[in-house]
Motif scaffolding. Structure first.
Motif, short mmCIF file in Angstrom:
data_model
loop_
_atom_site.label_atom_id
_atom_site.label_comp_id
_atom_site.label_asym_id
_atom_site.label_seq_id
_atom_site.Cartn_x
_atom_site.Cartn_y
_atom_site.Cartn_z
N GLY A 171 47.80 32.38 48.01
CA GLY A 171 47.56 33.49 48.93
C GLY A 171 47.58 34.83 48.23
N GLN B 185 44.39 35.06 46.26
CA GLN B 185 43.28 35.21 47.20
C GLN B 185 43.15 36.65 47.69
OE1 GLN B 185 40.88 33.26 48.38
NE2 GLN B 185 40.17 34.75 49.87
N ARG B 186 44.28 37.31 47.93
CA ARG B 186 44.23 38.70 48.39
C ARG B 186 43.79 39.65 47.28
NH1 ARG B 186 48.79 36.80 51.32
NH2 ARG B 186 50.17 37.30 49.58
N PRO C 132 39.42 37.71 45.86
CA PRO C 132 38.97 36.66 46.79
C PRO C 132 37.74 35.91 46.30
CG PRO C 132 38.44 38.84 47.63
CD PRO C 132 39.29 39.06 46.43
N TYR D 246 32.23 31.85 52.05
CA TYR D 246 33.41 32.67 52.32
C TYR D 246 33.06 33.89 53.17
CZ TYR D 246 37.13 36.04 51.42
OH TYR D 246 38.12 36.98 51.57
N GLU E 138 44.03 34.16 54.66
CA GLU E 138 44.03 33.92 53.22
C GLU E 138 44.20 32.45 52.86
OE1 GLU E 138 48.20 35.37 54.37
OE2 GLU E 138 46.10 35.89 54.78
N TYR E 139 44.63 31.62 53.84
CA TYR E 139 44.81 30.19 53.58
C TYR E 139 43.73 29.33 54.23
CZ TYR E 139 49.45 31.70 52.12
OH TYR E 139 50.49 32.33 51.51
#
Length: 300
Positions: A80, A83-84, A87, A156, A242-243
């Motif tokens: 997470g 990802q933040r 991304p 995404y 984010e997950y």
């Protein structure tokens, strides 16, 4: 001579008394001298000290708890955070891993291509790593990685747009709209992209690619209605943004395996339809010797 008042008092045996000072309630020193101090409650006084409660780990015997899940939670927290921060790169790498694992699983489930042994070499002499590497169709794996890497960022962006759209006052209506839009637009487009790219990268012509899409996309879309609406609804309702990609990626491993198997079955069926009659007869005879029908092994 008239004696003074002090001399007269001494002669009379009287003692002069000193008058007490006036007590003022505002002066605490006067109250002490006067003996009129009272206990007054002050509102700014600190509360009485109380005993602190001992930690639960001290007062109780350690029992089963959720601490054993901490090693499982930590990789997801790390994902997470990454990802933040980045991304797109995270989605690209995650897509490569998903398609790689899906292709390996699909090739393991499907019947491997027969490997002819060299004269004097027995199959048992190969190690399991060598046997696994030689039985893989690495060109097929490369096609899967190329297709997955190219679709990572657009996929995404699609789900990011979908999560920010169709947000009504009713949560049920919002969720149903998101699921319907995703199933009616994204799923058929993505399946067409997947099977079309598989065909083009395999060297097929445009008409053959269109025929492959017609034979695979309707079947895959119908089967996707059995799985992805529930997955999409659960993802938008309970999984943080984010997950969502990693949650959908775990499900997508099985889905990519199914799409890869469906593509291979369509390729085998097309190859059987375009082979000469004598070759087709030998293939049918070989399938009958194995105890299976043409639809189960060859055509499927």
């Amino acid at each position: 001579m008239i004696p003074t008042s002090r001399a007269w008092a001494l002669r009379a045996g009287l003692r002069r008394t000193t008058p007490k000072p006036r007590c003022h309630t505002l002066d605490l020193s006067h109250e002490v001298r006067c003996g009129t101090t009272k206990t007054v409650k002050r509102w700014y006084a600190s509360p009485k000290p109380v005993g602190q409660k001992a930690p639960e780990s001290v007062t109780t015997i350690p029992g089963p708890n959720w601490l054993w899940l901490e090693p499982i939670y930590e990789p997801f927290r790390a994902y997470g955070r990454v990802q933040r921060r980045r991304p797109y790169m995270t989605q690209f790498i995650s897509s490569l891993v998903i398609y790689l694992v899906g292709d390996f699983v699909a090739q393991s489930i499907g019947s491997p291509a027969p490997v002819e042994n060299v004269e004097g070499e027995e199959e048992g002499e190969r190690g399991w790593v060598q046997a696994w590497a030689e039985d893989r169709d690495w060109a097929r794996t490369g096609r899967a990685l190329l297709i997955g890497g190219a679709a990572a960022v657009p996929g995404y962006r699609w789900f990011l747009w979908l999560s920010n759209s169709f947000n009504y006052s009713s949560k049920t209506l919002s969720l149903a709209t998101k699921v319907a839009v995703n199933q009616l637009t994204f799923t058929p487009l993505f399946n067409s992209y997947f099977f079309g790219m598989q065909s083009l990268l395999s060297g097929m012509t445009i008409p053959e690619t269109i025929e492959r899409i017609k034979n695979t996309v309707p079947v895959s879309w119908i089967n996707s209605c059995k799985l992805w609406p529930a997955v999409t609804a659960f993802m938008f309702a309970f999984v943080p943004i984010e997950y969502r990609s990693i949650f959908g990626g775990v499900i997508a491993i099985g889905w990519q395996t199914y799409l890869s198997l469906l593509n291979q079955r369509a390729a085998a069926k097309a190859e059987l339809e375009h082979t000469p009659e004598d070759t087709k007869t030998r293939a049918v005879r070989r399938c009958e010797e194995d105890g299976e029908t043409v639809e189960e092994k060859c055509a499927a």
